[in-house]
Write a protein that holds these residues in place. Sequence first.
Motif, mmCIF file in Angstrom:
data_model
loop_
_atom_site.group_PDB
_atom_site.id
_atom_site.type_symbol
_atom_site.label_atom_id
_atom_site.label_comp_id
_atom_site.label_asym_id
_atom_site.label_seq_id
_atom_site.Cartn_x
_atom_site.Cartn_y
_atom_site.Cartn_z
ATOM 1 N N SER A 67 0.812 -1.218 0.000
ATOM 2 C CA SER A 67 0.000 0.000 0.000
ATOM 3 C C SER A 67 0.848 1.271 0.000
ATOM 4 O O SER A 67 0.336 2.362 -0.191
ATOM 5 C CB SER A 67 -0.890 0.016 1.243
ATOM 6 O OG SER A 67 -0.049 -0.035 2.385
ATOM 7 N N ASN A 68 2.128 1.145 0.227
ATOM 8 C CA ASN A 68 2.937 2.350 0.430
ATOM 9 C C ASN A 68 4.389 2.065 0.037
ATOM 10 O O ASN A 68 5.287 2.073 0.865
ATOM 11 C CB ASN A 68 2.837 2.760 1.919
ATOM 12 C CG ASN A 68 3.120 4.230 2.114
ATOM 13 O OD1 ASN A 68 3.721 4.877 1.251
ATOM 14 N ND2 ASN A 68 2.710 4.758 3.257
ATOM 15 N N ASN A 97 7.514 4.183 1.097
ATOM 16 C CA ASN A 97 7.955 4.261 2.494
ATOM 17 C C ASN A 97 8.301 2.880 3.067
ATOM 18 O O ASN A 97 7.573 2.341 3.876
ATOM 19 C CB ASN A 97 6.881 4.924 3.353
ATOM 20 C CG ASN A 97 6.745 6.392 3.040
ATOM 21 O OD1 ASN A 97 7.549 7.201 3.472
ATOM 22 N ND2 ASN A 97 5.748 6.725 2.237
ATOM 23 N N VAL A 132 0.344 0.785 7.784
ATOM 24 C CA VAL A 132 1.761 1.101 7.727
ATOM 25 C C VAL A 132 2.228 2.048 8.816
ATOM 26 O O VAL A 132 3.250 1.834 9.447
ATOM 27 C CB VAL A 132 2.096 1.692 6.350
ATOM 28 C CG1 VAL A 132 3.516 2.185 6.318
ATOM 29 C CG2 VAL A 132 1.884 0.629 5.296
ATOM 30 N N HIS A 133 1.473 3.128 9.026
ATOM 31 C CA HIS A 133 1.984 4.145 9.959
ATOM 32 C C HIS A 133 2.217 3.563 11.337
ATOM 33 O O HIS A 133 3.131 3.940 12.054
ATOM 34 C CB HIS A 133 1.050 5.353 10.025
ATOM 35 C CG HIS A 133 -0.343 5.008 10.448
ATOM 36 N ND1 HIS A 133 -1.338 4.770 9.550
ATOM 37 C CD2 HIS A 133 -0.887 4.847 11.656
ATOM 38 C CE1 HIS A 133 -2.461 4.470 10.194
ATOM 39 N NE2 HIS A 133 -2.206 4.517 11.470
ATOM 40 N N GLN A 147 5.517 1.627 11.212
ATOM 41 C CA GLN A 147 6.638 2.550 11.177
ATOM 42 C C GLN A 147 6.982 3.002 12.588
ATOM 43 O O GLN A 147 8.130 3.076 12.975
ATOM 44 C CB GLN A 147 6.232 3.761 10.330
ATOM 45 C CG GLN A 147 7.394 4.615 9.916
ATOM 46 C CD GLN A 147 8.048 4.070 8.664
ATOM 47 O OE1 GLN A 147 7.398 3.497 7.843
ATOM 48 N NE2 GLN A 147 9.329 4.247 8.521
HETATM 49 C C1 LIG Z 1 2.880 5.898 3.806
HETATM 50 O O1 LIG Z 1 3.789 5.949 4.889
HETATM 51 C C2 LIG Z 1 4.020 7.245 5.394
HETATM 52 C C3 LIG Z 1 5.116 7.155 6.451
HETATM 53 O O2 LIG Z 1 4.848 6.159 7.387
HETATM 54 C C4 LIG Z 1 2.731 7.834 5.928
HETATM 55 O O3 LIG Z 1 2.968 9.141 6.424
HETATM 56 C C5 LIG Z 1 1.694 7.851 4.838
HETATM 57 O O4 LIG Z 1 0.470 8.293 5.350
HETATM 58 C C6 LIG Z 1 1.526 6.459 4.229
HETATM 59 N N1 LIG Z 1 0.629 6.518 3.079
HETATM 60 C C7 LIG Z 1 -0.354 5.646 2.886
HETATM 61 C C8 LIG Z 1 -1.123 5.817 1.627
HETATM 62 O O5 LIG Z 1 -0.588 4.757 3.678
#
Ligand SMILES: *[C@@H]1O[C@H](CO)[C@@H](O)[C@H](O)[C@H]1NC(C)=O
Length: 528
Positions: free
Chosen positions: A488-489, A492, A517-518, A521
């Motif tokens: 999905s990302n 990053n 994801v966030h 992270q």
């Molecule tokens: C992708 O990862 C970044 C950093 O963790 C985050 O700020 C961003 O919202 C994410 N984008 C999506 C589409 O999940």
Amino acid sequence: MMLTPKPTSKFIYFTIFLLISLTFMINSTASEDSDDIEDLIALDEEQDEQSSPKPSSEAEVLSKAQRIVLELNNDNTQKAIDGNEYVFVLGYAPWDVRSAELMPRFAEAASSLNELKSPVLMGKIDAERHPKVASNLGIKGFPTLLLFVNGTSQPYTGGFSSEEIVIWVSKKTGTPIIRINSVDEANDFLKKHSMFAVGLFDKFEGPDYGEFVKAATADNEIQFVETCTSQIANILFQDVKSISPFLGIVKSEPERYTSYEDAFEKDKILQFLNDNKFPLVTFLTEVNSVKVYASDKLQVYVFAEADEFQKLLEPFQKAARKFKSKIMFVFVDIKDDNLAKPFLTLFGLEDSEDTLVTAFDYKTGAKYLLESDPTPKNIEEFGSGLLKGILPPFYKSQAIPDNKGADILTVVGNTFDDLVLSSSKNILLEVHTPWCLNCETTRKQVEKLAKHFKGLENLVFAKIDASVNEHPKLEVDDYPTLLFYPVSNKSNPIKLPTKSSSKDLAILINKYLKEPVHDAQHDTKDEL
Ligand SMILES: *[C@@H]1O[C@H](CO)[C@@H](O)[C@H](O)[C@H]1NC(C)=O
Ligand SMILES: *[C@@H]1O[C@H](CO)[C@@H](O)[C@H](O)[C@H]1NC(C)=O
């Protein structure tokens, strides 16, 4: 969020510097002649005393010069620094090759400065024999040059030929400009200097002259001369317009004379010198390399054998003339491993023997390769593309491998987009190099994990050898690195801890496969 710093200009500069230092070290151990500097000096002086004097012999001049340099030690250093307005110190180590190369130039410079009645005291210190004194002076590596002014040191920022040392030290010790008072003095000066800036003024005073002096002092490498008669100015510079003030730069080049057309302001003068000080095409040497790397211009490098380059010189000079003051053209002898290898390695072309034309933009860290023949037309287009910023950057890549049936995909620079960034799967990427310490352990772990997760449709294991493959989006400078690219990302990736057990890694991967994801992270942050 960025995982690693971008390869900035400093980074590339540092890498090149490091590679050159390494090559130096390797070469020096290979050709170790036990040429201890102490021995050399002792030998010089012995010969000097025994043989009948031959005033013009080089050894003679050098050995005389050696004695003008004070050997600093535990007892005399503080006294020397405290008791003199200007002390210029060379910190060296007897086994260090670069110290050995600098030493005679330093001695020669000392001799010239002595003749010029410079107020500077020249001293050298064996930083290995006197580590404490050296460290108190602020000497951290070899060779180190420091100028002490009333006890406070400043680093050396000049060039590394004896002439350049003399110019720099003179500038920083109260004589930034040589005044030429007669035709004879002008002719004498021309015998010794092929590159300089010349100023013609009615009187050595006033705001224009003040800015000229400021520029002369601030500049680190160009000898400035001044005169107040146009007859003398015309000896130094062809066709001085009789308007005063006049400023021009002189070089030993097809473009020998360039006159300054702008207002007399220190910064503008410095910019003019900066734009014009290099020849149309600079031949890279050990001596001028630091100066060349420090230039902030766009740079085009030609790697060729010396004979071959003679043929290319004219088209390159033509191109250089066209892009003057914007692009610097540098020639490197491809047979000179110390100078050429570090650059060629950046392109994965270290074994190449063919003429190569490359370019660097130190501001963005990008590098470029001329893929077509170096014809005058192609060279010009390459330069113009570089200037406009429209050349495609070069990234190292191995040939595209056959991944049929592989549990772990082998990714190269040219397949990184397809296999990692555009893939519709989650990717676990192992970034490795052949020389890294823990890569083998990580490789085995990744193999284990690939077996463990085999059959899982949405996860692909991949690996890339970062020593021979690059991609602008792969910003890693620590090996091994494990990156999880969530589907999905993709922009990053998450850095996984390489020191965890395979079991912990499997738990993390499972988690990232399921969780937003966030969140993930946030979790890994602590472990980095
Ligand atoms: C992708 O990862 C970044 C950093 O963790 C985050 O700020 C961003 O919202 C994410 N984008 C999506 C589409 O999940
Ligand atoms: C060094 O100190 C002396 C004595 O205080 C002073 O006259 C001189 O101007 C100083 N030199 C510099 C370059 O500041």
